[in-house]
Write an enzyme that holds these catalytic residues in place. Structure first.
Site: not given
Ligand code: GLN
Length: 484
Positions: A76, A151, A175
């Site tokens: 990532k 994400s 995410s």
């Molecule tokens: N969807 C969540 C957010 O927007 C979690 C994102 C994540 O786990 N990085 O914060």
């Protein structure tokens, strides 16, 4: 070759059926052929991949190979990679070449893996759909009009389309688990502190945790074993030995006590997703597990709590991007204040700016007690719910996401509906627990994930429960036809 699991690839490499260089070329060719339709990669590191592959081949020849030597993977783009662009999918870091490797990257290099490139993601890991990336949205390999989740959507899409045998991810509120579910692959977010955060660009430091995507739980066990462990460079990494996760895979779940939180099966859950989830739980009953209902009564507080804690921490973490030290700097600043303001206004996208504003507000002198302190108190209540549940059961199971992958653009104008899609994953981060998502079936042609939540440092039991399911079913072996 790309339909093989990591364990099978490693066996093939050892037996000399193919070299790491051949395998790496095969995946690079797949990326070249298929990534234009998916946008899963931000950077492809072809040359250094082939170089690493040749070194792996030499190690295999000289008998120095471990179980991951020569296996290609993707990272990532939130993990710093020495000499390679590390953008966090933000315009702010579009020109940033990391000067060192994140500990996760160092460890996976030492294990002999070959980095194919860096994957697309939501900007600074803020999002659930991969639509906030500066480099454009990632498409879901099962239906390119749908989101892959976020994400870590690029990593999930890359593994689902078999453009990489495995990929790293990070999970602050879901995410890893949510994109794994929406893309039909296996993902694990370990216990907070299990994997070092050093060199992992910080979003919300008390919630962020690195983990991994792969087709199967067995693959995840191999990868996690190489990534995990104490790191003196991360003060929140926990000094506990890393168990042999592969050895934990007995395939036996007889007598395993599974708790189903009644709050995870109520209003808001798509009925088709509920059906698939229940069928997966039935499979566990057949395998000899005992299923009981549990309650996590503060579940409804998880999203409001998270959306105070995470923005507060992000507003502090992202203050380092000021146009002076890292990344984007505006043209011809008038004075220092203009430099700060315009560099940040130009470098950060809308969602990141929204969170910085919310977080700064929640931490401000007049509102700290009303918002931040309150959120920390609620966080304790949410954690206590899990502590009580784990007095009765070994593993908690339920849906990973309330629906299958939604359409690109469907929720991007409505942040609250986007936030609500993390309802089943976020509490796990607030409590610091390990969680997984495994493929459990389909609804309308799109994958459904089953979530498994474990007690602190119980990754071995989670992986075993996931592996037992995968020995009995073949959902994790299904691949999207367009990318076969
Ligand atoms: N969807 C969540 C957010 O927007 C979690 C994102 C994540 O786990 N990085 O914060």
């Amino acid at each position: 070759m790309h339909d093989k699991t990591i364990a099978e690839l490693a066996a093939g490499l050892k037996a000399g059926e193919f070299s790491s260089e051949e395998l790496t070329r095969h995946y690079l060719e797949r990326i070249q052929a298929h990534d234009p339709a998916l946008n899963a990669f931000i950077t492809v590191t072809e040359e250094s991949a082939l170089e690493a592959a040749r070194a792996a081949d030499a190690a295999i020849k000289s008998g120095d190979a471990g179980p991951l030597t020569g296996v290609p993977i993707a990272h990532k783009d939130i993990f710093c990679t020495d000499g390679v662009k590390t953008s966090c999918a933000s315009k702010m870091l579009d020109n940033f070449i990391a000067p060192y490797d994140a500990t996760v990257v160092t460890k996976l290099k030492a294990a002999g893996t070959v980095m194919l490139g860096k994957t697309n993601m939501d900007e600074f890991a803020m999002g659930s759909s991969n639509e906030t990336s500066f480099y454009g949205p990632v498409k879901n390999p099962w239906d390119t009009a749908a989101v892959p989740g976020g994400s870590s959507g690029g990593s999930a899409a890359a593994v689902a389309a078999r453009l990489a045998p495995a990929a790293t991810g990070t999970d602050t509120g879901g995410s890893i688990r949510q994109p794994a579910a929406l893309c039909g692959i296996t993902g694990i977010k370990p216990t907070y502190g299990r994997v070092s955060r050093y060199g992992m660009i910080a979003f919300a430091s008390s919630l962020d945790q690195g983990g991994v995507f792969a087709p199967s739980a067995e693959d995840c066990a191999l990868m996690l074993g190489a990534m995990a462990g104490f790191d003196p460079r991360d003060s929140t990494s926990v000094d506990q030995p890393v168990p042999d996760y592969t050895a934990a895979l007995s395939g036996d779940v007889k007598g395993l006590k599974i708790g189903l939180p009644k709050e995870y099966f109520g209003e808001g859950l798509d009925p088709e997703v509920a059906k698939v989830t229940e069928a997966a739980i039935d499979e566990y009953r057949k395998l000899g597990a005992e299923v009981v209902e549990v309650s996590l009564p503060n579940t409804h507080l998880a999203i409001p709590t998270y959306y105070v804690v995470a923005p507060a921490e992000c507003s502090s973490n992202l203050s380092r991007f000021d146009g002076v030290r890292f990344g984007h700097r505006c043209d011809a600043p008038k004075d220092l204040e203009d430099l700060y303001k315009r560099s940040r206004a130009e470098g950060f996208g809308a969602e990141v700016q929204r969170r910085i504003m919310v977080g700064t507000y929640a931490l401000s002198a007049g509102y700290y007690d009303a918002y931040y302190l309150k959120a920390q108190q609620l966080r304790r209540l949410i954690r206590d719910d899990f502590t009580r549940a784990f007095e009765q059961v070994d593993v908690i199971m339920g849906p990973t996401s309330p629906s299958v992958a939604f359409r690109i653009g469907e929720k991007s104008e409505d942040p609250v509906s986007m936030y609500l899609s993390d309802i089943y994953t976020i509490a796990v981060n607030l409590a610091g627990l390990p969680g997984m998502s495994i493929p459990a079936g389909f609804s309308g042609g799109l994958p459904v994930g089953l979530q498994l939540i474990g007690n602190h440092f119980d990754e071995g039991r989670l992986l075993n429960a996931a592996d037992a399911f995968q020995r009995a079913t073949d959902w994790h072996r299904k691949t999207p036809r367009a990318f076969s």
